[in-house]
Enzyme design. Structure first.
Site, PDB file in Angstrom:
ATOM      1  N   GLY A 233     -23.012   4.638  -0.589  1.00 52.99           N
ATOM      2  CA  GLY A 233     -22.028   5.214  -1.522  1.00 52.99           C
ATOM      3  C   GLY A 233     -21.954   4.365  -2.912  1.00 52.99           C
ATOM      4  O   GLY A 233     -22.727   3.526  -3.089  1.00 52.99           O
TER       5      GLY A 233
ATOM      6  N   LYS B 292       0.645  -1.126  -0.139  1.00 54.77           N
ATOM      7  CA  LYS B 292      -0.099  -0.020  -0.017  1.00 54.77           C
ATOM      8  C   LYS B 292       0.933   1.379  -0.159  1.00 54.77           C
ATOM      9  O   LYS B 292       2.018   1.229   0.396  1.00 54.77           O
ATOM     10  CB  LYS B 292      -0.974   0.095   1.221  1.00 54.77           C
ATOM     11  CG  LYS B 292      -2.041   0.908   1.350  1.00 54.77           C
ATOM     12  CD  LYS B 292      -3.396   0.092   0.649  1.00 54.77           C
ATOM     13  CE  LYS B 292      -4.428   0.907   0.837  1.00 54.77           C
ATOM     14  NZ  LYS B 292      -5.897   0.406   0.086  1.00 54.77           N
TER      15      LYS B 292
ATOM     16  N   TYR C 100     -24.757   1.463  -3.023  1.00 52.35           N
ATOM     17  CA  TYR C 100     -25.841   1.504  -3.823  1.00 52.35           C
ATOM     18  C   TYR C 100     -26.268   0.205  -4.568  1.00 52.35           C
ATOM     19  O   TYR C 100     -27.083  -0.106  -4.996  1.00 52.35           O
ATOM     20  CB  TYR C 100     -25.769   2.854  -4.441  1.00 52.35           C
ATOM     21  CG  TYR C 100     -26.886   2.965  -5.456  1.00 52.35           C
ATOM     22  CD1 TYR C 100     -28.101   3.607  -5.146  1.00 52.35           C
ATOM     23  CD2 TYR C 100     -26.855   2.454  -6.906  1.00 52.35           C
ATOM     24  CE1 TYR C 100     -28.982   3.954  -6.260  1.00 52.35           C
ATOM     25  CE2 TYR C 100     -27.751   2.649  -7.696  1.00 52.35           C
ATOM     26  CZ  TYR C 100     -29.023   3.214  -7.311  1.00 52.35           C
ATOM     27  OH  TYR C 100     -29.962   3.809  -8.095  1.00 52.35           O
TER      28      TYR C 100
ATOM     29  N   VAL D 201     -20.433   1.361  -3.395  1.00 52.01           N
ATOM     30  CA  VAL D 201     -20.627  -0.055  -3.088  1.00 52.01           C
ATOM     31  C   VAL D 201     -21.943  -0.246  -2.531  1.00 52.01           C
ATOM     32  O   VAL D 201     -22.813  -1.309  -3.059  1.00 52.01           O
ATOM     33  CB  VAL D 201     -19.652  -0.661  -2.360  1.00 52.01           C
ATOM     34  CG1 VAL D 201     -19.838  -2.042  -1.906  1.00 52.01           C
ATOM     35  CG2 VAL D 201     -18.123  -0.278  -2.703  1.00 52.01           C
TER      36      VAL D 201
ATOM     37  N   GLY E 110     -24.194   3.418   4.908  1.00 57.09           N
ATOM     38  CA  GLY E 110     -23.122   3.944   3.851  1.00 57.09           C
ATOM     39  C   GLY E 110     -23.725   3.531   2.292  1.00 57.09           C
ATOM     40  O   GLY E 110     -23.592   2.334   1.911  1.00 57.09           O
TER      41      GLY E 110
HETATM   42  P1  NAD Z   1     -17.994   6.049  -1.168  1.00 54.56           P
HETATM   43  O1  NAD Z   1     -17.268   7.010  -0.483  1.00 54.56           O
HETATM   44  O2  NAD Z   1     -18.696   6.104  -2.285  1.00 54.56           O
HETATM   45  O3  NAD Z   1     -19.437   5.417   0.031  1.00 54.56           O
HETATM   46  C1  NAD Z   1     -19.395   5.721   1.162  1.00 54.56           C
HETATM   47  C2  NAD Z   1     -20.784   6.384   1.759  1.00 54.56           C
HETATM   48  O4  NAD Z   1     -20.635   6.209   3.222  1.00 54.56           O
HETATM   49  C3  NAD Z   1     -20.906   7.666   1.328  1.00 54.56           C
HETATM   50  O5  NAD Z   1     -22.115   7.885   0.903  1.00 54.56           O
HETATM   51  C4  NAD Z   1     -20.848   8.498   2.729  1.00 54.56           C
HETATM   52  O6  NAD Z   1     -21.673   9.311   2.748  1.00 54.56           O
HETATM   53  C5  NAD Z   1     -21.164   7.348   3.794  1.00 54.56           C
HETATM   54  N1  NAD Z   1     -20.719   7.802   5.033  1.00 54.56           N
HETATM   55  C6  NAD Z   1     -19.490   8.171   5.611  1.00 54.56           C
HETATM   56  N2  NAD Z   1     -19.466   8.250   6.767  1.00 54.56           N
HETATM   57  C7  NAD Z   1     -20.682   7.637   7.361  1.00 54.56           C
HETATM   58  C8  NAD Z   1     -21.509   7.389   8.439  1.00 54.56           C
HETATM   59  N3  NAD Z   1     -20.497   7.758   9.674  1.00 54.56           N
HETATM   60  N4  NAD Z   1     -22.602   6.882   8.859  1.00 54.56           N
HETATM   61  C9  NAD Z   1     -23.194   6.923   7.583  1.00 54.56           C
HETATM   62  N5  NAD Z   1     -22.844   6.921   6.320  1.00 54.56           N
HETATM   63  C10 NAD Z   1     -21.506   7.393   6.042  1.00 54.56           C
HETATM   64  O7  NAD Z   1     -17.299   4.751  -0.766  1.00 54.56           O
HETATM   65  P2  NAD Z   1     -17.410   3.118  -1.298  1.00 54.56           P
HETATM   66  O8  NAD Z   1     -16.448   2.935  -2.660  1.00 54.56           O
HETATM   67  O9  NAD Z   1     -18.753   2.681  -1.571  1.00 54.56           O
HETATM   68  O10 NAD Z   1     -16.682   2.143  -0.455  1.00 54.56           O
HETATM   69  C11 NAD Z   1     -17.451   2.029   0.673  1.00 54.56           C
HETATM   70  C12 NAD Z   1     -16.708   1.126   1.800  1.00 54.56           C
HETATM   71  O11 NAD Z   1     -15.903   0.035   1.468  1.00 54.56           O
HETATM   72  C13 NAD Z   1     -15.181   1.938   2.162  1.00 54.56           C
HETATM   73  O12 NAD Z   1     -14.809   1.775   3.646  1.00 54.56           O
HETATM   74  C14 NAD Z   1     -14.114   1.408   1.038  1.00 54.56           C
HETATM   75  O13 NAD Z   1     -12.710   1.384   1.924  1.00 54.56           O
HETATM   76  C15 NAD Z   1     -14.489   0.092   1.362  1.00 54.56           C
HETATM   77  N6  NAD Z   1     -14.040  -0.540  -0.014  1.00 54.56           N
HETATM   78  C16 NAD Z   1     -14.634  -0.209  -1.226  1.00 54.56           C
HETATM   79  C17 NAD Z   1     -14.333  -0.856  -2.430  1.00 54.56           C
HETATM   80  C18 NAD Z   1     -14.812  -0.058  -3.578  1.00 54.56           C
HETATM   81  O14 NAD Z   1     -14.693  -0.936  -4.701  1.00 54.56           O
HETATM   82  N7  NAD Z   1     -15.262   0.880  -3.870  1.00 54.56           N
HETATM   83  C19 NAD Z   1     -13.321  -1.926  -2.438  1.00 54.56           C
HETATM   84  C20 NAD Z   1     -13.049  -2.626  -1.092  1.00 54.56           C
HETATM   85  C21 NAD Z   1     -13.365  -1.776   0.155  1.00 54.56           C
END
Ligand code: NAD
Length: 366
Positions: A194, A92, A198, A196, A192
């Site tokens: 976001g 990382k 959705y 993922v 959350g």
């Molecule tokens: P994202 O930023 O698109 O979505 C995160 C969502 O969580 C946002 O809508 C945000 O408003 C909400 N949020 C933040 N703090 C919050 C809280 N205290 N209470 C409620 N909602 C809150 O991120 P993502 O890409 O959807 O990733 C989500 C999680 O999955 C992260 O922890 C990320 O590290 C992990 N992850 C994502 C991927 C990927 O492919 N995107 C892969 C592995 C792990």
């Protein structure tokens, strides 16, 4: 003349003892005063292959916080790659500073040159604070970068693949707990909504689950309510709902001693990284409450699988197909944890470490 002795640098940070404890192979510190680049690349383990892990761009409060984060995250990547059966190691990178102030073409290109110096031992990708556009700048200086836009031959946004893996892990957990893997009429609380979250609730809705959601972003909540009839609850209430499954899909370290006590679900299965504030203590606590926890580094590996498939020329179908293994691996971990009367996080780490040991044996013979 600067007196380095006065600065007591390595003693304060205890870098070697921490590296030894976490079993890291190499750390590269990158600095450029003119450009304002301060970055750290941590390579945890390359037995299975080159270390792949995203670059996080974050305004850390201190250098120790930055080092701690990059060491912890790179170790997690080793487990994620190993348990997913990928020929990849764990690594990382972090860039220290405010991305909104420091982001520039030259900063990412310089960082790309540092990555190039590692000759493929480290492959970078997008992470918190970095974008596919930043990866394009890095790619001008090194080929050891994935997560490029689809039009540039990359896999684009990995979130749909990540969500698919979370959905499959959830179904496997349901099979273990309820005897069949249907999520129809199951109640699922998603924290959350976001990228993922959705995609995940879209699949849950299709299967007929009843969905509760929370998000600090009102727009995301409204969209999920309108698109899938999800029920919106407050950030606090999400932990206390009487549901079958809780899916943390927001931020890390979300499960701690006080909120685990409030949980009424049978399964925790979500996308967020490093969900347990303390792996041992909180893994055990969930077990003693009879809550099945699906280790995050297994269930959210779809994103890594997606970027990995770029290494040999991206193919969306192959990425989705490989992600399907998460279903069986989840069942295997749940069985192992049950047989050994241990918690699932420990069982999953043992499987990941064992694969690395086996491959090491293989490499020691002709
Ligand atoms: P994202 O930023 O698109 O979505 C995160 C969502 O969580 C946002 O809508 C945000 O408003 C909400 N949020 C933040 N703090 C919050 C809280 N205290 N209470 C409620 N909602 C809150 O991120 P993502 O890409 O959807 O990733 C989500 C999680 O999955 C992260 O922890 C990320 O590290 C992990 N992850 C994502 C991927 C990927 O492919 N995107 C892969 C592995 C792990």
């Amino acid at each position: 003349m600067i007196d380095i002795k006065e600065k007591n640098i390595l003693n304060d940070a205890r870098i070697f003892s921490t590296m030894a404890e976490l079993e890291h192979e190499q750390i590269m510190f990158c600095n450029d005063n003119e450009i304002g680049l301060k970055a750290i690349i941590a390579i945890h383990n390359t037995v299975l292959g080159p270390g792949l892990g995203g670059t996080r761009f974050y305004n850390y409060q201190s250098e120790s916080d930055a080092i701690r984060d990059v060491l912890r995250l790179s170790r997690g990547m080793t487990y994620k790659a190993s348990i997913s059966g990928l020929n990849l190691g764990g690594a990382k990178a972090i860039i220290i500073g405010d991305p909104n102030k420091l982001r520039s073409e030259v900063l990412f290109r310089k960082f790309g040159r540092f990555i190039e110096n590692l000759n493929g031992k480290y492959i970078t990708a997008e992470d918190v604070g970095t974008t596919t556009g930043d990866m394009e700048y890095i790619s001008m200086e090194t080929s050891h970068v994935v997560g490029l836009p689809e039009i540039k031959g990359g896999g684009g946004d990995p979130s749909p693949v990540t969500a698919y893996g979370v959905y499959l892990g959830m179904k496997a957990a349901a099979k273990h707990v309820y005897g069949n893997d249907s999520l129809k009429d199951k109640t699922v609380a998603v924290q959350g909504i976001g990228k993922v979250g959705y995609n995940l609730i879209e699949r849950l809705h299709k299967e007929g689950a009843k969905i509760y959601i929370t998000d600090i972003n009102d727009g995301n909540v409204k969209r999920a309510v309108a698109d899938f009839g999800a029920i919106s609850v407050s950030n606090e209430d999400i932990f206390e709902l009487n549901v079958d499954i809780f899916a943390p899909c927001a931020m890390g370290a979300i499960l701690n001693s006080s909120n685990i006590n409030k949980l009424k679900c049978s399964i925790v299965a979500g996308a967020a990284n490093n969900q347990l504030e303390n792996e041992e203590e909180h893994g055990m606590m969930l077990k003693s409450k009879n809550i099945i926890y699906i280790p995050d580094f297994l269930i959210n590996a779809g994103g890594l699988i997606n970027v990995y498939s770029e290494v040999n020329g991206y193919n969306k179908k192959i990425a989705f197909d490989q992600t399907e293994k998460i279903y069986q691996t989840t069942l295997d971990i749940l069985q192992k944890a049950q047989n050994e009367n241990t918690h699932t996080q420990r069982a999953a780490i043992a499987i990941a470490e064992n694969r690395i040991k086996q491959v090491m044996l293989l490499k020691s013979t002709i």
